[in-house]
Motif scaffolding. Structure first.
Motif, mmCIF file in Angstrom:
data_model
loop_
_atom_site.group_PDB
_atom_site.id
_atom_site.type_symbol
_atom_site.label_atom_id
_atom_site.label_comp_id
_atom_site.label_asym_id
_atom_site.label_seq_id
_atom_site.Cartn_x
_atom_site.Cartn_y
_atom_site.Cartn_z
ATOM 1 N N MET A 285 -12.274 1.293 -17.760
ATOM 2 C CA MET A 285 -12.774 0.064 -17.088
ATOM 3 C C MET A 285 -13.270 -0.919 -18.166
ATOM 4 S SD MET A 285 -15.536 -0.256 -13.987
ATOM 5 C CE MET A 285 -16.914 0.250 -15.010
ATOM 6 N N ILE A 286 -12.871 -2.207 -18.033
ATOM 7 C CA ILE A 286 -13.202 -3.227 -19.019
ATOM 8 C C ILE A 286 -14.139 -4.254 -18.362
ATOM 9 C CG2 ILE A 286 -12.293 -5.033 -20.545
ATOM 10 C CD1 ILE A 286 -9.650 -3.502 -20.572
ATOM 11 N N LEU A 287 -15.192 -4.517 -19.139
ATOM 12 C CA LEU A 287 -16.151 -5.545 -18.656
ATOM 13 C C LEU A 287 -15.554 -6.938 -18.907
ATOM 14 C CD1 LEU A 287 -18.962 -6.155 -17.501
ATOM 15 C CD2 LEU A 287 -19.832 -6.136 -19.855
ATOM 16 N N LYS A 288 -15.335 -7.650 -17.810
ATOM 17 C CA LYS A 288 -14.728 -8.994 -17.962
ATOM 18 C C LYS A 288 -15.798 -10.066 -18.273
ATOM 19 C CE LYS A 288 -12.639 -9.090 -13.999
ATOM 20 N NZ LYS A 288 -11.799 -9.582 -12.907
ATOM 21 N N THR A 289 -16.881 -9.961 -17.633
ATOM 22 C CA THR A 289 -17.951 -10.965 -17.823
ATOM 23 C C THR A 289 -19.260 -10.258 -18.047
ATOM 24 O OG1 THR A 289 -18.381 -11.084 -15.462
ATOM 25 C CG2 THR A 289 -16.781 -12.670 -16.353
ATOM 26 N N ASN B 154 -2.332 9.422 -2.730
ATOM 27 C CA ASN B 154 -3.424 8.882 -3.543
ATOM 28 C C ASN B 154 -4.721 9.507 -3.115
ATOM 29 O OD1 ASN B 154 -4.941 6.970 -1.538
ATOM 30 N ND2 ASN B 154 -2.746 6.504 -1.263
ATOM 31 N N SER B 155 -5.709 9.334 -3.989
ATOM 32 C CA SER B 155 -7.068 9.769 -3.694
ATOM 33 C C SER B 155 -8.037 8.763 -4.351
ATOM 34 C CB SER B 155 -7.308 11.179 -4.218
ATOM 35 O OG SER B 155 -7.214 11.206 -5.625
ATOM 36 N N THR B 156 -9.258 8.748 -3.874
ATOM 37 C CA THR B 156 -10.242 7.759 -4.363
ATOM 38 C C THR B 156 -11.509 8.441 -4.801
ATOM 39 O OG1 THR B 156 -11.152 7.445 -2.167
ATOM 40 C CG2 THR B 156 -9.336 5.985 -2.822
ATOM 41 N N ALA C 70 -0.860 18.131 -9.749
ATOM 42 C CA ALA C 70 -0.074 19.300 -10.180
ATOM 43 C C ALA C 70 1.414 19.031 -10.232
ATOM 44 C CB ALA C 70 -0.327 20.487 -9.244
ATOM 45 N N ASP C 71 1.874 17.954 -9.585
ATOM 46 C CA ASP C 71 3.293 17.640 -9.618
ATOM 47 C C ASP C 71 3.674 17.105 -10.987
ATOM 48 O OD1 ASP C 71 2.958 16.453 -6.244
ATOM 49 O OD2 ASP C 71 3.622 18.421 -6.957
ATOM 50 N N ILE C 72 5.001 16.951 -11.185
ATOM 51 C CA ILE C 72 5.509 16.424 -12.444
ATOM 52 C C ILE C 72 6.398 15.229 -12.145
ATOM 53 C CG2 ILE C 72 5.429 18.684 -13.574
ATOM 54 C CD1 ILE C 72 8.472 18.799 -13.206
ATOM 55 N N GLY C 73 6.752 14.554 -13.209
ATOM 56 C CA GLY C 73 7.663 13.424 -13.066
ATOM 57 C C GLY C 73 7.052 12.309 -12.248
ATOM 58 N N THR C 74 7.853 11.695 -11.417
ATOM 59 C CA THR C 74 7.381 10.581 -10.581
ATOM 60 C C THR C 74 6.417 11.049 -9.518
ATOM 61 O OG1 THR C 74 9.298 10.850 -9.137
ATOM 62 C CG2 THR C 74 9.513 9.307 -10.970
ATOM 63 N N ASN C 75 6.437 12.351 -9.225
ATOM 64 C CA ASN C 75 5.507 12.864 -8.220
ATOM 65 C C ASN C 75 4.106 13.077 -8.788
ATOM 66 O OD1 ASN C 75 7.512 12.940 -6.246
ATOM 67 N ND2 ASN C 75 8.195 14.973 -6.909
ATOM 68 N N SER C 76 3.961 13.005 -10.102
ATOM 69 C CA SER C 76 2.660 13.211 -10.712
ATOM 70 C C SER C 76 1.871 11.884 -10.723
ATOM 71 C CB SER C 76 2.836 13.734 -12.140
ATOM 72 O OG SER C 76 3.465 12.742 -12.948
ATOM 73 N N LEU C 77 0.669 11.993 -11.217
ATOM 74 C CA LEU C 77 -0.205 10.823 -11.292
ATOM 75 C C LEU C 77 0.424 9.768 -12.191
ATOM 76 C CD1 LEU C 77 -2.947 9.480 -10.685
ATOM 77 C CD2 LEU C 77 -3.846 10.656 -12.712
ATOM 78 N N GLN C 78 0.538 8.570 -11.659
ATOM 79 C CA GLN C 78 1.197 7.511 -12.399
ATOM 80 C C GLN C 78 0.293 6.273 -12.650
ATOM 81 O OE1 GLN C 78 4.257 7.673 -13.669
ATOM 82 N NE2 GLN C 78 4.438 9.800 -12.911
ATOM 83 N N ASN C 79 -0.719 6.063 -11.835
ATOM 84 C CA ASN C 79 -1.461 4.786 -11.944
ATOM 85 C C ASN C 79 -2.847 4.929 -11.337
ATOM 86 O OD1 ASN C 79 -1.970 2.150 -12.570
ATOM 87 N ND2 ASN C 79 -0.927 1.298 -10.787
ATOM 88 N N TYR C 80 -3.782 4.144 -11.884
ATOM 89 C CA TYR C 80 -5.128 4.023 -11.320
ATOM 90 C C TYR C 80 -5.336 2.578 -10.889
ATOM 91 C CZ TYR C 80 -6.218 8.573 -13.421
ATOM 92 O OH TYR C 80 -6.224 9.905 -13.750
ATOM 93 N N GLN C 81 -6.059 2.404 -9.819
ATOM 94 C CA GLN C 81 -6.393 1.053 -9.330
ATOM 95 C C GLN C 81 -7.896 0.968 -9.042
ATOM 96 O OE1 GLN C 81 -3.972 0.251 -5.925
ATOM 97 N NE2 GLN C 81 -2.047 0.116 -7.109
ATOM 98 N N LEU C 82 -8.439 -0.168 -9.355
ATOM 99 C CA LEU C 82 -9.873 -0.419 -9.128
ATOM 100 C C LEU C 82 -10.034 -1.478 -8.041
ATOM 101 C CD1 LEU C 82 -12.682 0.390 -10.217
ATOM 102 C CD2 LEU C 82 -12.573 -1.613 -11.711
ATOM 103 N N THR D 52 -14.540 1.162 -6.174
ATOM 104 C CA THR D 52 -13.662 2.279 -5.710
ATOM 105 C C THR D 52 -12.491 2.431 -6.683
ATOM 106 O OG1 THR D 52 -14.253 1.901 -3.399
ATOM 107 C CG2 THR D 52 -12.235 3.162 -3.843
ATOM 108 N N LEU D 53 -12.328 3.664 -7.189
ATOM 109 C CA LEU D 53 -11.241 3.982 -8.117
ATOM 110 C C LEU D 53 -10.190 4.805 -7.355
ATOM 111 C CD1 LEU D 53 -10.091 3.934 -10.993
ATOM 112 C CD2 LEU D 53 -11.351 6.064 -11.436
ATOM 113 N N THR D 54 -8.980 4.296 -7.401
ATOM 114 C CA THR D 54 -7.873 4.954 -6.661
ATOM 115 C C THR D 54 -6.858 5.496 -7.656
ATOM 116 O OG1 THR D 54 -8.190 3.447 -4.807
ATOM 117 C CG2 THR D 54 -6.111 4.649 -4.913
ATOM 118 N N ALA D 55 -6.439 6.762 -7.457
ATOM 119 C CA ALA D 55 -5.371 7.399 -8.262
ATOM 120 C C ALA D 55 -4.131 7.514 -7.387
ATOM 121 C CB ALA D 55 -5.804 8.773 -8.756
#
Length: 912
Positions: free
Chosen positions: A194-198, A223-225, A160-172, A211-214
């Motif tokens: 998500m991209i299939l590498k192999t 963050n949340s997972t 719900a935040d905006i700017g830098t406080n909002s969601l900025q990145n996902y990590q796997l 695990t997907l992290t926001a």
């Protein structure tokens, strides 16, 4: 313009003043004062020192009454320090949503004088919301035939935040087969792919746990997972493919439920079950306004849309084939605004009273308009309806000022019902009106006004003291003390020290009270000046004149001026010639009444008469005339009892007794006076005989002795000498009409020359003494009584002030008055006595002169009748313009030689 910032983390504010704008400040601070604070500040936190920024000192805060005018109570002002404080929770996300700029605009109101200041508080976002996934875990099926590089869209998180406080990145979480790429939508939101590498080998491993992290970039970052379970399935080589990655559509907000929004299309090159596609929302729980047909891909509305609530919808759709392969697309629905909201008018800081002396342009109230629509549909124009003396001025944006536009008058319009109509610029335009009642306060701008220009009050005399005699009334259209009137007496033509003994006034009711009984004969009218005064500040007043006329009552009986009794009690008599014909004027009863009007109209009536048919009496004139000639059998002495009545109700009266003697000369009257008494009054004679009868037996002897003595004395003395001292003859001045208000004593004995000579021989002067004891000679030793008389004394002549006047004359004016002092009276008596001596000597006849009453010609013309005024000719009747007149020409033309109507005085007192 001023700006200030406040940061929640460090608990301090850094005011950022723009110096280059300071010269533009004006007393009313029409520009906005801006503050910047972080959201979620605790209640009571200080935003800034508003009083200081407005230029107010702490001392003027209680009188200026600085406060906040806002729809929602987010802020308040400290009455002690003037600081702007947070009064409720400031949740930026709840207030502004995803807006990059979140500012709360409101007004600060200061009174005494009334003014408005525009404030803006910008809320800075803080990292108070953690990114959240719609599902904490989800399953992903991937065919083992999927080639490296195949992309799979994962569920996104929301912040719900905006700017830098909002969601900025996902990590796997780290693994060998999958990697993660952050993708961004057109609206700026990010989602993971998500991209299939192999290549996958189901036989080796058919299940993967990832695990997907926001993450956001706040301080500190949050963050949340979400757990991803990848299930490797048998080969489904072709996933579904949408015709468009992003679908965009615009939809008016007033569409009905069930309206088709659009239809998405997806295809799958596989066959069989792997090509059967079903559609669904990727986040079905968050979509409540739309419905998706899973087979056709048609999107319809479930409920009515509202542009004012949500302006745009972003929907993620999934197409899944029978082999479990999924494709996603985004549907962006823009809601178009319609003019479906009526503008509103809100009154702020409305005063209880507006004083009627407010000058044009005085600020009255602050107005705000509100329209939930946007664009031209939300632009509002305000207009004041009606002809009230007010107008509205644009302040800023949707704020207006209500000011006076003319002179107010509470007495003409104590209140105004004003209506303000707000109209937007939509097509068609919508409008609404708001009415309010403005009450006008009173000031003391009207002086009291009397109901009459002047007052004329009639008060009858002899009124009871303390009675109310009049009431004045004045009105004042003002209110309260300004219209409360009190009454005062401020001036009068009476003496100031005696005014309050005549009248007083009740200050509250205006009732005038008499303090004493008025007397019309003493005071007929007087003037008052009354004042009505209000209790306003300053006090206003008005004056009115009042004239009080004292009316007459019949409280004075008539007063008989003629005939009247002498001081010694003797009665006057009038002499009538025996040859008087019918209609001859014998005498006249003269009376006056101190009253006025009809109360003073006098009428004359005969009560008793010796011979009722011999005389007639004038009803209004009081003139006594002969009704017939005197007969041989008629008595020479007549008596009339006359009643004088006034015209009042009830009438008052007085009586007068007239003694009339028929004779042709004074010598004929004198013996009759001593020998023949006047006919007695019947009633008096009856009383007399009753007394005599009772005493007759006891006094017979005494009467015999007295009679013998009287006879002896009569033979031894001169009858003529006795006559001089036995009778007193009343002889008025020579007066032709015979009506006089005064009488004079006269000794008219028949002195012959021998009597005077005898006196002279004895060496004594014959003298006569007046009532005061002064002696004057009738005969003296130096004069011959038969041939010579003393020369007239010129001092005895009437002066101008001593000449007789009218019956109404009371002062010594130029018309003259009767002698009213004893000395003048006695001189006139002596003159008449001298004339009587001449008659005795034969040198003159008593009735010789028609106008001199027998006086010698040598006494000069001052004693002729023309010098004695006729009192019957000018009788003033009080209260009327009439004067009873009787000119000489109206008298009988034949005046006997004996002197017309000469007045005599009886030697005996008449019994009444």
């Amino acid at each position: 313009m001023r700006e200030g910032t406040a940061e929640r983390g460090r608990g301090q504010r850094r005011p950022m003043l723009l110096p280059f704008l300071l010269p533009l400040f004006c007393p009313t601070l029409s520009e906005q004062i801006r503050y910047k604070i972080p959201e979620e500040m605790p209640t009571g936190s200080v935003v800034g020192n508003l009083a200081k920024d407005l230029g107010f000192s702490v001392q003027e805060l209680p009188t200026r009454k600085l406060r906040i005018s806002s729809e929602k109570p987010y802020f308040s002002v400290s009455s002690e320090s003037g600081e702007l404080l947070v009064s409720s929770r400031l949740d930026r996300e709840q207030i502004c949503g995803k807006k990059l700029m979140c500012a709360l605009e409101f007004e600060a109101v200061a009174e005494n004088p009334l003014n408005f200041y525009h404030l803006s508080v910008e809320l800075e976002d803080i990292n108070d919301h953690t990114p959240k996934f719609a599902h904490t875990s989800f399953e992903l099926q991937i065919s083992e035939s999927s080639k490296p590089g195949t992309r799979f869209i994962l569920g996104s998180a929301h912040d719900a935040d905006i700017g830098t406080n909002s969601l900025q990145n996902y990590q796997l979480s780290p693994n060998d087969h999958f990697s993660l790429v952050n993708k961004e939508k057109s609206d700026g939101s990010k989602y993971p792919e998500m991209i299939l590498k192999t290549a996958l080998d189901r036989e080796k491993q058919k299940l993967y746990h990832l695990t997907l992290t926001a993450l956001d970039f706040g301080h500190p970052p949050l963050n949340s997972t979400a757990q991803i379970q990848v299930l490797v399935t048998d080969a489904n080589d072709n996933p579904p493919v949408f015709s468009q990655d992003i679908y965009r559509v615009s939809l008016p907000e007033n569409v009905y439920p069930g309206t088709t929004v659009l239809r998405v299309v997806a295809t799958d090159q596989d066959e069989g079950v792997n090509s059967e596609i079903t559609f669904s929302f990727s986040e079905a729980g968050q979509v409540t306004q739309f419905n998706l047909d899973s087979n056709t891909g048609e999107i319809t509305t479930l409920h009515t849309l509202d542009f004012e609530e949500v302006k745009e919808y972003s929907l993620v759709l999934e197409a899944k084939d029978g082999g479990g392969m999924i494709a996603q697309c985004t549907v962006e629905i823009e809601v178009l605004d319609e003019n479906d909201n009526v503008p509103e008018v809100l009154f702020q800081s409305l005063p209880d009273l507006i004083m009627e002396d407010a000058e044009p342009g005085t600020y009255i109230a602050l107005l705000k308009t509100r329209d939930k629509d946007s664009g031209r549909n939300g632009e509002v124009i305000c207009k004041l309806e009606g002809g009230a003396p007010f107008k509205i001025l644009t302040s800023s944006g949707n704020t207006y000022k209500l000011v006076t536009d003319g002179v107010l008058d509470r007495e003409q319009n104590p209140e105004y019902n004003i209506t303000i109509r707000a109209t937007d610029k939509g097509d068609p335009p919508l409008s609404s009106s708001s009415s309010v009642t403005l009450h006008i306060g009173d000031v003391n701008d009207n002086a009291p006004v009397f109901t009459k220009v002047s007052y004329l009050v009639h008060v009858a005399e002899n009124n009871p003291p303390g009675a109310s005699i009049a009431q004045v009334s004045a009105s004042d259209p003002d209110l309260g003390a300004n219209g409360q009137v009190t009454y005062y007496i401020i001036a009068s033509d009476l003496e100031p020290e005696s005014l309050w003994s005549y009248v007083t006034i009740n200050a509250q009711s205006g009732v005038l009270f008499a303090q004493r009984a008025f007397d019309h004969e003493q005071l007929r009218s007087f003037q008052l000046t009354l004042q009505a005064r209000d209790h306003g500040s300053p006090t206003l007043s008005a004056n009115v004149s009042m004239r009080l006329l004292v009316g007459d009552r019949n409280d004075n009986a008539p007063r008989v001026l003629y005939p009247t009794l002498e001081p010694d009690g003797s009665a006057l008599f009038d002499m009538v010639p025996r040859s008087a014909e019918p209609g001859y004027l014998v005498t006249k009863v003269v009376a006056v009444d101190a009253d006025s009007g009809h109360n003073a109209w006098l009428s004359y009536h005969v009560l008793q008469a010796s011979d009722p048919g011999l005389f007639s009496l004038g009803l209004r004139t009081g003139e006594v005339r002969t009704a017939r000639a005197l007969g041989d059998r008629d008595s020479a002495r007549q008596r009339l009892l006359v009643a004088v009545r006034d015209g009042g109700q009830p009438p008052l009266s007085a009586t007068a007794t007239l003694h009339l003697i028929f004779a042709d000369s004074l010598q004929e009257v004198l013996p009759d006076l001593s020998d023949d008494p006047l006919p007695p009054d019947p009633q008096s004679e009856l009383q007399f005989y009753l007394v005599v009868a009772l005493a007759l037996i006891s006094v017979l002897f005494l009467l015999a002795v007295i009679l013998a003595i009287a006879l002896r004395l009569r033979h031894s003395s001169s009858r003529k000498a006795w006559g001089c001292f036995q009778s007193e003859v009343v002889v008025p001045p020579n007066y032709s009409e015979g009506t006089l208000p005064y009488s004079y004593n006269l000794c008219a004995a028949e002195f012959n020359s021998l009597t005077c000579n005898d006196q002279l021989k004895s060496g004594q002067d014959l003298q006569f003494a007046d009532s005061a004891g002064a002696l004057f000679p009738l005969c003296n030793s130096n004069e011959s009584t038969s041939h010579q008389q003393a020369p007239p004394n010129t001092d005895w002549r009437f002066s101008q002030a001593q000449r007789p006047g009218t019956s109404g004359s009371q002062n010594g004016d130029e018309t003259g008055t009767w002698p009213n002092n004893q000395f003048d009276t006695e001189m006139l008596q002596a003159m008449i006595l001298a004339s009587a001596s001449e008659a005795a000597d034969g040198s003159s006849t008593l009735g010789g002169g028609a106008g001199t009453m027998g006086l010698s010609a040598r006494y000069g013309p001052q004693f002729t009748l023309q010098h004695v005024p006729d009192y019957r000719q000018n009788v003033y009747i009080p209260g009327s313009n009439a004067t009873l007149t009787n000119a000489a020409g109206k008298r009988d033309g034949k005046a006997p030689a004996g002197g017309n109507g000469n007045k005599k005085k009886s030697g005996k007192k008449e019994k009444k």
